[in-house]
Design an enzyme around this catalytic site. Structure first.
Site, PDB file in Angstrom:
ATOM      1  CB  ILE A  13      -0.923   0.009   1.240  1.00 57.51           C
ATOM      2  CG1 ILE A  13      -1.972  -1.095   1.094  1.00 57.51           C
ATOM      3  CG2 ILE A  13      -1.595   1.374   1.417  1.00 57.51           C
ATOM      4  CD1 ILE A  13      -2.860  -1.272   2.296  1.00 57.51           C
ATOM      5  CB  CYS A  44      32.053   4.295  16.037  1.00 61.29           C
ATOM      6  SG  CYS A  44      31.201   5.830  16.441  1.00 61.29           S
ATOM      7  CG  HIS A 100      31.040   4.578  11.470  1.00 64.53           C
ATOM      8  ND1 HIS A 100      30.716   3.395  12.107  1.00 64.53           N
ATOM      9  CD2 HIS A 100      30.550   5.574  12.241  1.00 64.53           C
ATOM     10  CE1 HIS A 100      30.060   3.671  13.216  1.00 64.53           C
ATOM     11  NE2 HIS A 100      29.944   4.979  13.325  1.00 64.53           N
ATOM     12  CD  GLU A 152      31.821   1.063   9.662  1.00 74.17           C
ATOM     13  OE1 GLU A 152      32.978   1.439   9.909  1.00 74.17           O
ATOM     14  OE2 GLU A 152      30.877   1.178  10.472  1.00 74.17           O
TER      15      GLU A 152
HETATM   16  N1  GLN Z   1      27.180   5.410  21.094  1.00 71.74           N
HETATM   17  C1  GLN Z   1      28.413   6.041  20.733  1.00 71.74           C
HETATM   18  C2  GLN Z   1      28.256   7.523  20.471  1.00 71.74           C
HETATM   19  O1  GLN Z   1      27.158   7.988  20.207  1.00 71.74           O
HETATM   20  C3  GLN Z   1      29.048   5.352  19.534  1.00 71.74           C
HETATM   21  C4  GLN Z   1      28.297   5.567  18.273  1.00 71.74           C
HETATM   22  C5  GLN Z   1      28.676   4.606  17.187  1.00 71.74           C
HETATM   23  O2  GLN Z   1      29.330   3.606  17.425  1.00 71.74           O
HETATM   24  N2  GLN Z   1      28.236   4.865  15.994  1.00 71.74           N
HETATM   25  O3  GLN Z   1      29.201   8.245  20.504  1.00 71.74           O
END
Ligand code: GLN
Length: 539
Positions: free
Chosen positions: A152, A385, A511, A513
């Site tokens: 939908i 992170c 990050h 990745e």
């Molecule tokens: N929770 C952590 C922060 O906000 C790490 C965030 C994450 O790993 N993307 O800083």
């Protein structure tokens, strides 16, 4: 000279979700790029969230972050991994974003006197987005629609696609429908009826698919292709098979090319044919098929049961395997199950340990145990992170003697907040799109593991977090041996920590990745898997 027309390809899915529509779209993009065509890819998502940022990875998989800090659907990760198409927050258009724009305009009085409706106001806004990349620099736009034909919530998008094709000209638009041809084990047959029915749904709303890509476990016979063509009203030469790849997903561009899909697509659009050059993809597949060793790597996280929750991390590890000519066997370990007592038993046989990003307190102590094990036993460790923040907490507690060190995300009472909320996060209340997001510069210190891996002085990496290394602890932790190898030059934020006298111990606040590709593995991932390969030899 004829006027340049940007061509449009719409990719829809039928029968079931999780057919690999995003991956297929990405591979189509890759094939077109190898012919020298300039491609744009975008994803339309029917959900009401304005972006994917507020969704739980359990529900929706990883949140993929674009260079400009867009929090998007994980399919955009496929697009970036397989192509060189530039993506941004504008490449992922949700119902929420469409409605938000229309409603904001309505409040500003843009439609004064009018009744604002799905048709034409919402569909017009969708169409405006469809053509956002049109122009002399773009040959083809691929627009993927999330969900399945018949949903939908996808109806307004399909109506907009239909209208767009009508206006833009059927010669300049192609509808590709990805469908499932299931195999019934009991009767030993492949079945075409679900495909006929899902094409029927599209035809009911005025969309006649031009090309069908049939996902299947078994080879589809010519007879069956003819039957699908006849009952779906599609040319026989436009029914393609996409069989499950046996060895690696990197075969998919080769599979589609072998089926003649890209040839047929550009012919249908009247584009210059060119020659697809698949050497690089062939090389990747060859490397994956002939590994020199199998290296065991533990990913210690919260969402390990779900492959999609750390999609880009797993993909990046695979790319690093390619860079090192090894197969990486991933062991997904639930952090909640780890303690200081059992960690040795669980992780002893691992050649490397990785802690990915995450939010919230659950599993934190288990991750700290994993880091401690990696540090003390000189097992290559790579923290992303949250995985970097955990490494700092572990070091503060067990090396620097700050027994209750913690992040204020997990303990407001700690007397040693080694990780704290970023200054500009303190007054933020809204949850959507308010983290520190997107690409930021990071300057690398000479003589460090990070600098050696990257081979340059400054890199750009993508962020998504609210907490950060507390600079008040910089002196105390570096005195004890923590190396700060990467710093944001503008904000003086610690972005990378590492340890000396360890084969590989690196934590990054960003990050990486989100920037690794099979044809261009990320330098830090490659260095981590290299270190793990060396440990593997010694195990
Ligand atoms: N929770 C952590 C922060 O906000 C790490 C965030 C994450 O790993 N993307 O800083």
């Amino acid at each position: 000279m004829t006027k340049h027309v940007t061509k449009h390809v719409f990719i829809t899915g039928g029968v079931v979700s999780s057919l690999g529509k995003g991956l297929t779209t990405a591979c189509v993009g890759a094939l077109l790029e190898t012919r020298g065509l300039r491609v744009r890819i975008q994803k339309f998502d029917p959900y009401i969230n304005v972006d994917a940022g507020t969704m739980n990875p359990f529900q929706h998989g990883e949140v993929y972050v674009t260079v400009d800090g867009g929090e998007t659907d994980l399919d955009l990760g496929h697009y970036e991994r397989y192509t060189s198409v530039p993506l941004s927050r504008h490449s992922n258009i949700t119902s929420g974003r469409i409605y938000q724009t229309v409603i904001n305009k309505e409040r500003q009085g843009a439609y004064l006197g009018g009744c604002v409706q799905v048709v034409p106001h919402i569909t017009n806004e969708i169409k405006r987005n469809i053509r956002q990349w049109d122009g002399p620099d773009t040959d083809i736009v691929l627009s993927e629609l999330g969900g399945t034909a018949g949903d939908i919530e996808g109806a307004a998008f399909l109506e907009a696609f239909r209208q767009f094709a009508y206006e833009h000209g059927r010669d300049n638009t192609v509808f590709v429908h990805l469908t499932l041809v299931p195999y019934l084990r009991a009767s030993g047959e492949l079945k075409t009826k679900p495909t006929q029915q899902s094409v029927g749904i599209l035809r009911q709303i005025g969309i006649q698919p031009d090309m069908l890509i049939c996902r299947t476990e078994k080879a589809i016979t010519q007879e069956m292709r003819d039957k699908i063509a006849m009952f779906c009203n599609v040319e026989k030469k436009h029914v393609f098979e996409e069989r499950d790849v046996e060895n690696t997903i990197y075969e998919l561009p080769l599979v589609l090319n072998r089926e003649g899909f890209d040839d047929a697509l550009i012919r249908r659009l009247g584009l210059p044919e060119g020659q697809a050059n698949l050497d690089a993809w062939q090389q990747v597949v060859h490397t994956v098929m002939h590994p020199t060793a199998t290296v065991d790597i533990a990913v210690v996280g919260k969402y390990v049961e779900l492959k999609d929750a750390y999609k880009s991390v797993y993909e990046s590890i695979d790319h690093a395997g390619i860079a090192n000519k090894v197969e990486v066997k991933m062991h997904r370990i639930n952090a909640e199950e780890l303690t200081d007592e059992n960690v040795g038993k669980r992780l002893r046989s691992m050649a490397g340990i990785l802690v990915p990003g995450g939010f919230g307190e659950r599993g934190i102590e288990g991750k700290i145990s994993a880091v401690r094990f990696a540090r003390e036993n000189k097992v290559p460790y790579y923290g992303l992170c949250l995985g970097m923040q955990i490494a700092v907490i572990e070091f503060a507690r067990n090396v620097a003697g700050l027994g209750d060190a913690n992040s204020t995300e997990f303990s407001k009472e700690t007397t040693n907040p080694v990780i704290t909320l970023l200054k500009d996060q303190v007054s933020i209340r809204d949850m959507g799109g308010t983290m520190r997001l997107g690409a930021q510069p990071c300057r690398l210190a000479e003589g460090t593991v990070a600098r050696a891996a990257y081979g340059v002085e400054t890199v750009q990496e993508r962020h998504r977090h609210r907490y950060e290394f507390n600079n008040e602890y910089r002196g105390r932790l570096t005195e004890k041996g923590l190396v700060i190898s990467g710093v944001n030059p503008e904000l003086d934020l610690v972005e990378i920590v590492e340890l000396k006298d360890h084969p590989f111990f690196v934590g990054v606040q960003f990050h990486p990745e989100f920037q690794s590709k099979p044809l261009k593995p990320h330098a830090l991932f490659a260095a981590f898997v290299k270190a793990a390969s060396e440990r593997h030899k010694a195990l």
